[in-house]
Design a protein around this motif. Sequence first.
Motif, mmCIF file in Angstrom:
data_model
loop_
_atom_site.group_PDB
_atom_site.id
_atom_site.type_symbol
_atom_site.label_atom_id
_atom_site.label_comp_id
_atom_site.label_asym_id
_atom_site.label_seq_id
_atom_site.Cartn_x
_atom_site.Cartn_y
_atom_site.Cartn_z
ATOM 1 N N UNK A 178 0.837 -1.196 0.000
ATOM 2 C CA UNK A 178 0.000 0.000 0.000
ATOM 3 C C UNK A 178 0.875 1.250 0.000
ATOM 4 N N UNK A 179 0.559 2.205 -0.853
ATOM 5 C CA UNK A 179 1.291 3.471 -0.890
ATOM 6 C C UNK A 179 0.869 4.334 0.294
ATOM 7 N N UNK A 180 1.811 5.103 0.806
ATOM 8 C CA UNK A 180 1.526 5.995 1.932
ATOM 9 C C UNK A 180 0.912 7.288 1.398
ATOM 10 N N UNK A 181 -0.349 7.184 0.998
ATOM 11 C CA UNK A 181 -1.085 8.327 0.457
ATOM 12 C C UNK A 181 -2.388 8.485 1.238
ATOM 13 N N UNK A 182 -3.007 9.642 1.088
ATOM 14 C CA UNK A 182 -4.170 9.993 1.909
ATOM 15 C C UNK A 182 -5.291 8.972 1.817
ATOM 16 N N UNK A 183 -5.599 8.513 0.600
ATOM 17 C CA UNK A 183 -6.732 7.603 0.438
ATOM 18 C C UNK A 183 -6.530 6.312 1.224
ATOM 19 N N UNK A 184 -5.266 5.866 1.367
ATOM 20 C CA UNK A 184 -4.985 4.658 2.145
ATOM 21 C C UNK A 184 -4.916 4.961 3.639
ATOM 22 N N UNK A 185 -4.341 6.109 4.001
ATOM 23 C CA UNK A 185 -4.249 6.461 5.427
ATOM 24 C C UNK A 185 -5.628 6.654 6.044
ATOM 25 N N UNK A 187 -8.208 5.031 5.629
ATOM 26 C CA UNK A 187 -8.817 3.756 6.005
ATOM 27 C C UNK A 187 -8.423 3.342 7.416
ATOM 28 N N UNK A 188 -7.301 3.907 7.915
ATOM 29 C CA UNK A 188 -6.871 3.621 9.285
ATOM 30 C C UNK A 188 -7.508 4.588 10.278
ATOM 31 N N UNK A 189 -8.180 5.603 9.769
ATOM 32 C CA UNK A 189 -8.793 6.610 10.628
ATOM 33 C C UNK A 189 -8.270 7.983 10.272
ATOM 34 N N UNK A 190 -9.135 8.969 10.297
ATOM 35 C CA UNK A 190 -8.759 10.314 9.892
ATOM 36 C C UNK A 190 -7.609 10.843 10.735
ATOM 37 N N UNK A 191 -6.572 11.339 10.058
ATOM 38 C CA UNK A 191 -5.421 11.907 10.749
ATOM 39 C C UNK A 191 -4.431 10.883 11.251
ATOM 40 N N UNK A 192 -4.669 9.603 10.971
ATOM 41 C CA UNK A 192 -3.777 8.553 11.452
ATOM 42 C C UNK A 192 -2.850 8.084 10.333
ATOM 43 N N UNK A 193 -1.645 7.603 10.691
ATOM 44 C CA UNK A 193 -0.751 7.031 9.675
ATOM 45 C C UNK A 193 -1.230 5.638 9.279
ATOM 46 N N UNK A 194 -0.563 5.042 8.308
ATOM 47 C CA UNK A 194 -0.888 3.667 7.945
ATOM 48 C C UNK A 194 -0.707 2.761 9.159
ATOM 49 N N UNK A 195 -1.612 1.828 9.325
ATOM 50 C CA UNK A 195 -1.501 0.880 10.429
ATOM 51 C C UNK A 195 -0.400 -0.138 10.129
ATOM 52 N N UNK A 196 0.004 -0.875 11.146
ATOM 53 C CA UNK A 196 1.014 -1.913 10.958
ATOM 54 C C UNK A 196 0.537 -2.949 9.952
#
Length: 218
Positions: A178-185, A187-196
């Motif tokens: 998964x790319x570290x882009x807004x649409x993927x982040x 999905x982990x919750x607004x304002x949160x980084x990518x999950x483990x």
Amino acid sequence: MENVSMDDEGDDYYEEESAELYAGDGGGGGGISLAGVWWDNKALEIAEEVILSFDGDLKMYAFKTLPNFTIQVRIEKLSNRSGSPSMEDIEAFSRTYRARLDEAELAKSLPENLSLEVSSPGVERIVRVPHELDRFKDRPMYVKYFSETAETGLISENDGVFRLVSFDVETKCCVWGLADVRINREKAGKGRPLSKKQRQWQLNTPFDSLRLVRLNNP
């Protein structure tokens, strides 16, 4: 008639916004698309000669002829990692090609009053698989692919914004994360980084299952 355009701001100069890109469409998808008119092969031949005059720094990304006497060309700059030419590059190619077209029109090998439109590949250009995977491996890519459901054997179409982990031309497969882009982040919750779990997620795709791979515009 001559038009030049820098379409890296997101507006596609040639295609309707709703038109879907595909590799080889002669537009945003690159490649050559000829209208089948009597003059299009000659116009292509001249374009290929002109691009060679730029000492290998410019390459023709796409070439298209239309029945309404229009030639559309997209050029890329190989010395630029993104492939985007400058406005000066586009204007220089356009001037040189226009002059050659005018000569051919006078010689009656092309029809008169051809319209010429020259642009860059575009911010969401197609990535040609496997030839350009290494070139754009550090860029987020939008990928549309087919996959088979193990339980049912049904084929479904899926998509996502991925980063390229690796590819193998011998096995003809890609591994994506998964790319570290807004649409993927998001999905982990607004304002949160990518999950483990998201960071560890990977997808294996054979080359022939990839329907579309293009650069992703954040």
